[in-house]
Scaffold this motif. Structure first.
Motif, mmCIF file in Angstrom:
data_model
loop_
_atom_site.group_PDB
_atom_site.id
_atom_site.type_symbol
_atom_site.label_atom_id
_atom_site.label_comp_id
_atom_site.label_asym_id
_atom_site.label_seq_id
_atom_site.Cartn_x
_atom_site.Cartn_y
_atom_site.Cartn_z
ATOM 1 N N GLY A 217 0.795 -1.224 0.000
ATOM 2 C CA GLY A 217 0.000 0.000 0.000
ATOM 3 C C GLY A 217 0.824 1.267 0.000
ATOM 4 N N PHE A 218 2.158 1.152 0.117
ATOM 5 C CA PHE A 218 3.065 2.295 0.050
ATOM 6 C C PHE A 218 3.952 2.136 -1.180
ATOM 7 C CE2 PHE A 218 1.769 2.173 4.402
ATOM 8 C CZ PHE A 218 1.862 3.462 4.890
ATOM 9 N N GLY A 219 4.226 3.241 -1.856
ATOM 10 C CA GLY A 219 5.076 3.168 -3.044
ATOM 11 C C GLY A 219 4.531 2.159 -4.043
ATOM 12 N N GLN A 220 5.426 1.307 -4.542
ATOM 13 C CA GLN A 220 5.018 0.276 -5.496
ATOM 14 C C GLN A 220 4.590 -1.026 -4.819
ATOM 15 O OE1 GLN A 220 8.910 0.728 -7.785
ATOM 16 N NE2 GLN A 220 7.489 0.338 -9.466
ATOM 17 N N SER A 221 4.810 -1.142 -3.523
ATOM 18 C CA SER A 221 4.500 -2.401 -2.833
ATOM 19 C C SER A 221 2.993 -2.629 -2.794
ATOM 20 C CB SER A 221 5.051 -2.373 -1.400
ATOM 21 O OG SER A 221 6.459 -2.319 -1.396
ATOM 22 N N ARG A 222 2.626 -3.882 -2.899
ATOM 23 C CA ARG A 222 1.195 -4.211 -2.892
ATOM 24 C C ARG A 222 0.991 -5.589 -2.282
ATOM 25 N NH1 ARG A 222 3.240 -4.493 -8.095
ATOM 26 N NH2 ARG A 222 3.018 -6.498 -9.181
ATOM 27 N N GLY A 223 -0.252 -5.823 -1.825
ATOM 28 C CA GLY A 223 -0.567 -7.115 -1.247
ATOM 29 C C GLY A 223 -1.980 -7.144 -0.716
ATOM 30 N N PRO A 224 -2.471 -8.317 -0.394
ATOM 31 C CA PRO A 224 -3.833 -8.457 0.123
ATOM 32 C C PRO A 224 -4.080 -7.575 1.344
ATOM 33 C CG PRO A 224 -2.918 -10.606 -0.411
ATOM 34 C CD PRO A 224 -1.793 -9.622 -0.530
ATOM 35 N N GLY A 225 -5.264 -6.948 1.378
ATOM 36 C CA GLY A 225 -5.664 -6.163 2.533
ATOM 37 C C GLY A 225 -5.070 -4.773 2.615
ATOM 38 N N GLN A 226 -4.343 -4.336 1.588
ATOM 39 C CA GLN A 226 -3.610 -3.079 1.698
ATOM 40 C C GLN A 226 -4.511 -1.858 1.864
ATOM 41 O OE1 GLN A 226 -1.508 -3.246 -2.125
ATOM 42 N NE2 GLN A 226 -2.718 -1.487 -2.818
ATOM 43 N N ALA A 227 -5.794 -1.979 1.569
ATOM 44 C CA ALA A 227 -6.697 -0.840 1.720
ATOM 45 C C ALA A 227 -6.885 -0.446 3.183
ATOM 46 C CB ALA A 227 -8.051 -1.155 1.089
ATOM 47 N N ASP A 228 -6.659 -1.368 4.100
ATOM 48 C CA ASP A 228 -6.752 -1.076 5.533
ATOM 49 C C ASP A 228 -5.509 -1.612 6.215
ATOM 50 O OD1 ASP A 228 -7.299 -0.686 8.178
ATOM 51 O OD2 ASP A 228 -9.257 -1.668 8.163
ATOM 52 N N LEU A 229 -4.530 -0.740 6.392
ATOM 53 C CA LEU A 229 -3.235 -1.184 6.891
ATOM 54 C C LEU A 229 -3.286 -1.689 8.326
ATOM 55 C CD1 LEU A 229 -1.000 1.572 5.323
ATOM 56 C CD2 LEU A 229 -1.116 -0.829 4.664
ATOM 57 N N PHE A 230 -4.330 -1.315 9.073
ATOM 58 C CA PHE A 230 -4.381 -1.730 10.469
ATOM 59 C C PHE A 230 -5.029 -3.099 10.650
ATOM 60 C CE2 PHE A 230 -3.773 2.827 10.545
ATOM 61 C CZ PHE A 230 -2.700 2.928 11.422
ATOM 62 N N THR A 231 -5.526 -3.670 9.566
ATOM 63 C CA THR A 231 -6.012 -5.055 9.608
ATOM 64 C C THR A 231 -5.267 -5.941 8.620
ATOM 65 O OG1 THR A 231 -7.775 -4.569 8.006
ATOM 66 C CG2 THR A 231 -8.317 -4.356 10.348
ATOM 67 N N ALA A 232 -4.490 -5.347 7.723
ATOM 68 C CA ALA A 232 -3.717 -6.120 6.753
ATOM 69 C C ALA A 232 -2.625 -6.928 7.458
ATOM 70 C CB ALA A 232 -3.088 -5.198 5.717
ATOM 71 N N PRO A 233 -2.237 -8.074 6.916
ATOM 72 C CA PRO A 233 -1.184 -8.898 7.539
ATOM 73 C C PRO A 233 0.215 -8.363 7.227
ATOM 74 C CG PRO A 233 -1.962 -9.975 5.557
ATOM 75 C CD PRO A 233 -2.798 -8.738 5.714
ATOM 76 N N VAL A 234 0.490 -7.151 7.688
ATOM 77 C CA VAL A 234 1.743 -6.483 7.331
ATOM 78 C C VAL A 234 2.963 -7.137 7.976
ATOM 79 C CG1 VAL A 234 0.742 -4.259 6.723
ATOM 80 C CG2 VAL A 234 1.253 -4.763 9.115
ATOM 81 N N GLN A 235 2.746 -7.970 9.000
ATOM 82 C CA GLN A 235 3.882 -8.709 9.554
ATOM 83 C C GLN A 235 4.506 -9.624 8.505
ATOM 84 O OE1 GLN A 235 0.738 -9.236 10.341
ATOM 85 N NE2 GLN A 235 0.310 -11.440 10.284
ATOM 86 N N LEU A 236 3.706 -10.020 7.506
ATOM 87 C CA LEU A 236 4.238 -10.861 6.426
ATOM 88 C C LEU A 236 5.201 -10.087 5.537
ATOM 89 C CD1 LEU A 236 1.041 -12.877 5.388
ATOM 90 C CD2 LEU A 236 2.809 -13.470 7.069
ATOM 91 N N ASP A 237 5.029 -8.770 5.451
ATOM 92 C CA ASP A 237 5.974 -7.935 4.708
ATOM 93 C C ASP A 237 7.322 -7.921 5.414
ATOM 94 O OD1 ASP A 237 3.595 -7.484 3.414
ATOM 95 O OD2 ASP A 237 3.507 -5.340 3.858
ATOM 96 N N VAL A 238 7.274 -7.805 6.750
ATOM 97 C CA VAL A 238 8.517 -7.841 7.541
ATOM 98 C C VAL A 238 9.202 -9.200 7.385
ATOM 99 C CG1 VAL A 238 9.519 -7.643 9.843
ATOM 100 C CG2 VAL A 238 7.586 -6.178 9.195
ATOM 101 N N LEU A 239 8.439 -10.269 7.503
ATOM 102 C CA LEU A 239 9.028 -11.610 7.370
ATOM 103 C C LEU A 239 9.630 -11.824 6.001
ATOM 104 C CD1 LEU A 239 6.377 -13.799 9.227
ATOM 105 C CD2 LEU A 239 8.736 -13.380 9.943
ATOM 106 N N ALA A 240 8.976 -11.311 4.962
ATOM 107 C CA ALA A 240 9.525 -11.454 3.614
ATOM 108 C C ALA A 240 10.856 -10.715 3.492
ATOM 109 C CB ALA A 240 8.525 -10.934 2.581
ATOM 110 N N ALA A 241 10.952 -9.547 4.115
ATOM 111 C CA ALA A 241 12.199 -8.788 4.092
ATOM 112 C C ALA A 241 13.307 -9.528 4.839
ATOM 113 C CB ALA A 241 11.970 -7.407 4.697
ATOM 114 N N VAL A 242 12.962 -10.073 5.996
ATOM 115 C CA VAL A 242 13.940 -10.844 6.772
ATOM 116 C C VAL A 242 14.437 -12.038 5.954
ATOM 117 C CG1 VAL A 242 14.180 -12.355 8.785
ATOM 118 C CG2 VAL A 242 13.053 -10.122 9.019
#
Length: 224
Positions: A79-104
């Motif tokens: 939902g920021f820049g070019q990044s995209r993923g399921p649930g991005q319309a509501d960042l406070f319910t989206a599984p954004v921890q998966l973005d961190v894990l993917a980076a790790v």
């Protein structure tokens, strides 16, 4: 006492002022994350931005970490820049921890033997939840900037450091009294640093305490 290089002049002298790669990688739920990578070496650091920031907001801190021997990955959440993923319309319910894990996992696959995460506010909460959900040994340390320690703080077991300004507040009032009870549920090892002032999360770097915050992060991430 370790010597940490904190100025952009030192970064230029270290030959790291323009060392940056642009990468992308998938999340486990089908998202696509874009990131900037600084530095080299087998000690990785993921930088997870707050809700009012993006990956570029970490540039100065990323270069300082790189000058001190870390390979640093600053990414945009879905939902920021070019990044995209399921649930991005509501960042406070989206599984954004998966973005961190993917980076790790990107840093791990790229040769990092240890990976820590630094997260500000919204990004810190995501970092804590990522550490809770990660496989054993995937995430070594976590630094939270004015962030709650995840949805299950009692399961947040890796070494962690929380830095927050005493008078940091939002429309609901001061943040520290709300975060502290959750922090008390977090098992050791943990450190809490309370700074003077009211700057929130990454905004701390824009104050006269910015250098101290960076030194504390470097100290914590460099500990053996």
């Amino acid at each position: 006492m370790p010597f940490f290089r904190l100025t952009l002049t030192a970064l230029a002298l270290a030959g790291l002022a323009s060392a940056q790669d642009h990468v992308s990688f998938a999340t486990q739920d089908g998202g696509l994350i874009y990131a900037d990578v600084y530095g080299a070496g087998d000690r990785g650091v993921v930088l997870a931005h707050g809700g009012r920031f993006n990956k570029e907001s970490w540039e100065k801190q990323a270069r300082i970490l790189a000058a001190n021997g870390f390979r640093v990955l600053a990414f945009d959440f879905r939902g920021f820049g070019q990044s995209r993923g399921p649930g991005q319309a509501d960042l406070f319910t989206a599984p954004v921890q998966l973005d961190v894990l993917a980076a790790v996992r990107y840093l791990r696959k790229s040769g990092a033997k240890a990976v820590s995460v630094v997260g500000g506010s919204f990004g810190g909460d995501a970092a804590a939840n990522a550490a809770i959900q990660a496989d054993p040994g995937e995430i070594d340390r976590v630094v939270l900037l004015a962030a709650a320690p995840g949805d299950q703080p009692e399961k947040f077991k890796v070494p962690k450091l929380l830095i927050i300004a005493r008078d940091d507040a939002n429309d609901d009032g001061p943040r520290l009294p709300k975060i502290r009870p959750e922090w008390e549920k977090v098992p050791e090892p943990k450190e809490l640093i309370i700074l003077d002032g009211s700057a929130h999360a990454q905004f701390l770097f824009q104050t006269n305490q910015g250098d101290r915050v960076m030194r504390e992060i470097l100290r914590f991430l460099s500990a053996r």
